[in-house]
Write an enzyme that holds these catalytic residues in place. Structure first.
Site, PDB file in Angstrom:
ATOM      1  N   ARG A 131       0.832  -1.209   0.000  1.00 45.99           N
ATOM      2  CA  ARG A 131       0.000   0.000   0.000  1.00 45.99           C
ATOM      3  C   ARG A 131       0.872   1.267   0.000  1.00 45.99           C
ATOM      4  NH1 ARG A 131      -5.382   1.579   0.294  1.00 45.99           N
ATOM      5  NH2 ARG A 131      -6.331  -0.435   0.686  1.00 45.99           N
ATOM      6  N   GLU A 158     -10.142   5.550   6.849  1.00 45.02           N
ATOM      7  CA  GLU A 158      -8.721   5.857   6.870  1.00 45.02           C
ATOM      8  C   GLU A 158      -8.315   7.172   6.213  1.00 45.02           C
ATOM      9  OE1 GLU A 158      -8.060   1.807   5.194  1.00 45.02           O
ATOM     10  OE2 GLU A 158      -6.395   1.791   6.603  1.00 45.02           O
TER      11      GLU A 158
HETATM   12  N1  LUZ Z   1      -5.737  -4.575   5.500  1.00 46.20           N
HETATM   13  C1  LUZ Z   1      -5.438  -5.454   4.541  1.00 46.20           C
HETATM   14  C2  LUZ Z   1      -5.839  -3.271   5.255  1.00 46.20           C
HETATM   15  O1  LUZ Z   1      -5.335  -6.635   4.815  1.00 46.20           O
HETATM   16  N2  LUZ Z   1      -5.287  -5.019   3.279  1.00 46.20           N
HETATM   17  C3  LUZ Z   1      -5.376  -3.724   2.941  1.00 46.20           C
HETATM   18  O2  LUZ Z   1      -5.228  -3.371   1.784  1.00 46.20           O
HETATM   19  C4  LUZ Z   1      -5.656  -2.804   3.967  1.00 46.20           C
HETATM   20  N3  LUZ Z   1      -5.726  -1.508   3.705  1.00 46.20           N
HETATM   21  C5  LUZ Z   1      -5.966  -0.663   4.683  1.00 46.20           C
HETATM   22  C6  LUZ Z   1      -6.143  -1.138   5.973  1.00 46.20           C
HETATM   23  N4  LUZ Z   1      -6.088  -2.425   6.252  1.00 46.20           N
HETATM   24 MO1  MOS Z   2      -7.029  -1.467   9.129  1.00 48.42          MO
HETATM   25  S1  MOS Z   2      -5.298  -0.435   9.141  1.00 48.42           S
HETATM   26  O1  MOS Z   2      -8.127  -0.921   8.126  1.00 48.42           O
HETATM   27  O2  MOS Z   2      -7.171  -2.743  10.085  1.00 48.42           O
END
Ligand code: LUZ
Ligand code: MOS
Length: 750
Positions: free
Chosen positions: A304, A706
């Site tokens: 990410r 987020e």
């Molecule tokens: N969790 C995950 C996340 O497993 N994959 C993601 O792309 C993600 N993105 C934001 C927050 N948690």
């Molecule tokens: Mo998350 S950082 O969307 O558990």
């Protein structure tokens, strides 16, 4: 609509794991953990601890009937350390006793000896020693090398952003008890009930159907319970498996702070190339992610970072590489933004650097490079329904940026000991799990024979208001009043194989499933109503608990139709499955279309620094945010303001500190400062950018969990502006958090 939890929250009646009524024979767990960051265990003697009155049993890796393995993406993390420990705080054993106090006393009686091994604390050190979690990954577009050669201006530099403690109000914990035939039920404070179920089954060597996981709600998660709620539940499950008695296991704050991973610190470097017209022509970044001692979610977080390396800007030539560096810290993990904020901080730093050298304002470079419709992201997705410029323009105009900026300049002319700084901060955040297979969810909706409705989904309520949104979806589709709908707990026997509640996607994925289930139920009930009223089915609709015929209210109620459906033996339950359409990503090419859509916005931040003390106040943050067609402004603005405050903490004051031996120094709230009411902006203003929303968002109401955190990156650069205006010799640094201590040093730097 108000958040449906407000009533029980303010009365203290909301139920969390610790509020579940315990059985009379409940036992209590406490972890015995490593007190070295990297070492061979040469001996452990549990005998004194075991002899303590009230200690029932101490569980170690030797008691594991299945696999001693809890790694989610990479199988590199044991539940209990065996011969070696890899981080300070790594679990070695679970002490189970009649009371928590006895278990804590027993922990002090365990005698352990180590042979110490070299400790790696920083990402750079790990990279130099080739200590990596996985091979590096690179996103590439155009030809950065060639483009740099032709640029009018090229700048290079380094940045650091520190980790961050989740500090959910409710610490990690669970309550597990035996059912019949070896089955176990676990109440867990987790964002990922299926991860708990799957991992417990694997460690115990039993099928998943033996493990039932239930989540009522969490007192906050923020990513800290996406993966790292799992080990505690698995340990409790292991104890229940052997003892056939209930086990309650809740970490106290000290244990939680020491043993759990946090946001990943990043050491990064950048190279930015611009032309005289302020266009960024080329950008290169290398991200060193401090992953800690095991992968956890680090590889996904790293990915990410690459997805958000260019934030809200179009850059035609990009080369971004990330290394997940293996160190001897607790495995770092998901945290609101999931690597995105770390990536965005670097390009914002590069822009600040370029602006200073080119003697232009940061916002002039930012504005010149905002994404436009049909621009390509470095990962191949074509930007559509782009709100980058509309949000920028809305912020500038609605909040009169030029006037605010002139006010700052004027203030700085007139004041010697206080200086103000102002910044613009655009954001662009991709919505979907970057791992395409995770983007699905299910809902199970029951209409009871009295017309009331129960909704189960995979969504975990953690204070973000997702249950309120699910209720709104059910209520609106069925045309019934809100008090007819109840949101059930999240339970793996009702909704199976769930993705964690994460990635800002929970309301979209689960909401779409609720919508599908309710639409099916509505069409069945419409048929019942049509035959009851002897009209064509197309004439039927439901509003306000009544049946309407051709838009006219009939005398027939919702309840009447439901009871008629019972008599006619029509199914009043429905299970629906939703999977995000269109998304795909090819990791072998690092190209694809990974996101359902993007969320945009722009923040304006003003700060005042006290140039004698180095302290500062965030005066105001004004945000133009892309909510789409918000289905609940109260909930959504709450997310924007909360995300902002949490981001300000990360950028300004939260300073995680490990010593050279890998011991956490910031191990209590006396040594780790989180934002309080005095450090929140004095004024926060949020306006919605006028947009239609996106069809992949639930009711076109865009994901909001987020993205707003990243507005806070603007705070860093506003402080930097203020420092610059006091001390022209200040050499710009990109070293977050910008604590008052660092501000003071910067103010008097020669
Ligand atoms: N969790 C995950 C996340 O497993 N994959 C993601 O792309 C993600 N993105 C934001 C927050 N948690
Ligand atoms: Mo998350 S950082 O969307 O558990």
């Amino acid at each position: 609509m108000k958040n449906i939890d407000t009533y029980t929250h303010v009365r203290g009646e909301s139920l969390y794991v610790d509020d579940i009524i315990t059985r009379h024979d409940t036992l209590y767990g406490v972890v015995f953990d490593a007190s070295k960051a990297h070492a061979v265990i040469t001996s452990i003697d549990y005998s004194k601890a075991e002899a303590l009155n009230g200690v029932v049993k101490i569980f170690t890796h030797q008691d594991i009937p299945g696999e001693n393995q809890i790694g989610g993406i990479i199988a590199d993390e044991p539940l209990f350390a065996e011969k070696e420990v890899h981080f300070w705080g790594q679990p070695i054993a679970l002490i189970v006793a009649e009371t928590e106090l006895i278990a804590r006393k027993a922990r002090k009686l365990i005698e352990i000896a180590y042979e110490e091994l070299p400790v790696i604390v920083t990402a750079r050190e790990a990279k130099e020693k080739a200590s990596l979690i996985s091979p590096p990954r690179t996103f590439k577009m155009g030809d950065a090398d060639r483009a740099f050669a032709a640029c009018d201006f090229v700048y290079e530099g380094e940045t650091f952003s520190n980790g961050q403690e989740h500090l959910y109000l409710e610490s990690q914990g669970c309550y597990a008890f035996p059912l019949e035939n070896g089955a176990i039920k676990i109440f867990s404070s987790t964002q990922g009930p299926t991860a708990v179920q799957r991992t417990t089954a694997k460690v115990l060597g039993v099928p998943m159907h033996k493990i039932e996981v239930e989540v009522i709600r969490l007192g906050g998660g923020f990513g800290g319970k996406e993966d790292q709620a799992t080990p505690w539940s698995v340990m409790a499950g292991l104890a229940v498996h052997h003892l056939k008695k209930p086990v309650k296991f809740i970490l106290n704050r000290h244990d939680d702070l020491r043993m759990t991973g946090k946001r990943h610190p990043y050491e990064s470097s950048y190279k930015i190339g611009l032309n005289k017209d302020l266009k960024i022509v080329a950008y290169e970044a290398e991200f060193l992610q401090n992953a800690g001692a095991a992968a956890d979610l680090s590889t996904a977080v790293a990915e990410r970072t690459l997805f958000h390396a260019t934030n809200s800007y179009f850059v035609p030539n990009v080369m971004a590489t990330v290394y997940s560096c293996k160190t001897n810290l607790p495995p770092n993990t998901a945290f609101r933004g999931f690597g995105g904020p770390q990536g965005m901080f670097v390009i914002e730093s590069a822009i600040a650097h370029a602006a200073r050298e080119m003697q232009v304002r940061r916002d002039e470079i930012q504005q010149a490079n905002l994404l436009n419709e049909n621009d390509e992201f470095p990962y191949g997705q074509i930007a559509r329904q782009v709100i980058a410029r509309p949000s920028w323009t809305t912020a500038k105009e609605k909040f009169n940026f030029e006037k605010l900026r002139e006010g700052v300049v004027d203030f700085n002319h007139k004041n010697d000991h206080f200086k103000k700084g102002i910044s613009m901060m655009p954001i662009c955040f991709g919505i979907s799990f970057t791992n395409t297979p995770m983007n699905h969810a299910r809902a199970l909706v029951h209409i009871y024979q009295d017309g009331s409705v129960g909704v189960s989904t995979a969504a975990v309520e953690m204070g973000q208001g997702v249950n309120t949104k699910m209720l709104q979806v059910a209520q609106e589709v069925l045309g019934i009043s809100a008090n007819k709908v109840k949101l059930e707990t999240t339970n793996t026997t009702r909704v199976a194989n769930t993705s964690p509640s994460a990635a800002s996607s929970t309301a979209d994925l689960n909401g779409k499933a609720v919508e599908m289930a309710c639409k099916s139920l509505k069409s069945r009930l419409s048929a019942v109503a049509a035959s009851l009223l002897k009209v064509d089915i197309t004439a039927i609709s439901f509003h306000g608990d009544s049946v309407y015929v051709n838009g006219e209210k009939s005398g027939t109620s919702w309840e009447k139709v439901v009871s008629q459906a019972m008599l006619e033996r029509v199914a009043l339950s429905e299970n629906a499955h939703y999977a995000t359409p269109e998304i795909h990503f090819d990791k072998s090419k690092e190209k694809g279309h990974p996101f359902a859509y993007h969320v945009y916005g722009t923040a304006i931040t003003t700060v005042t620094i006290d140039c004698i003390r180095g302290t500062y106040e965030v005066e105001e943050v004004k945000m133009a945010h892309d909510f789409g067609a918000s289905m609940n402004m109260a909930v959504d603005v709450g997310q924007v303001e909360g995300g902002l405050a949490q981001g300000i903490g990360w950028m300004t004051m939260e300073e995680i500190s490990y010593n050279k031996e890998g011991r956490l120094l910031s191990n209590a709230l006396s040594t780790y400062k989180v934002p309080d009411i005095f450090s929140a902006p004095k004024k926060i203003e949020t306006v919605a950018v006028a947009t239609d929303g996106h069809e992949h968002a639930i009711k076109k109401s865009k994901a909001v969990g987020e993205p707003p955190l990243m507005y806070a990156i603007g705070t860093y650069f506003a402080i930097q502006e203020a420092v610059k205006s006091f001390n022209p010799n200040y050499h710009l640094k990109y070293d977050a958090p910008f604590t008052p201590e660092k501000v003071l040093m910067a103010l008097y730097e020669k």
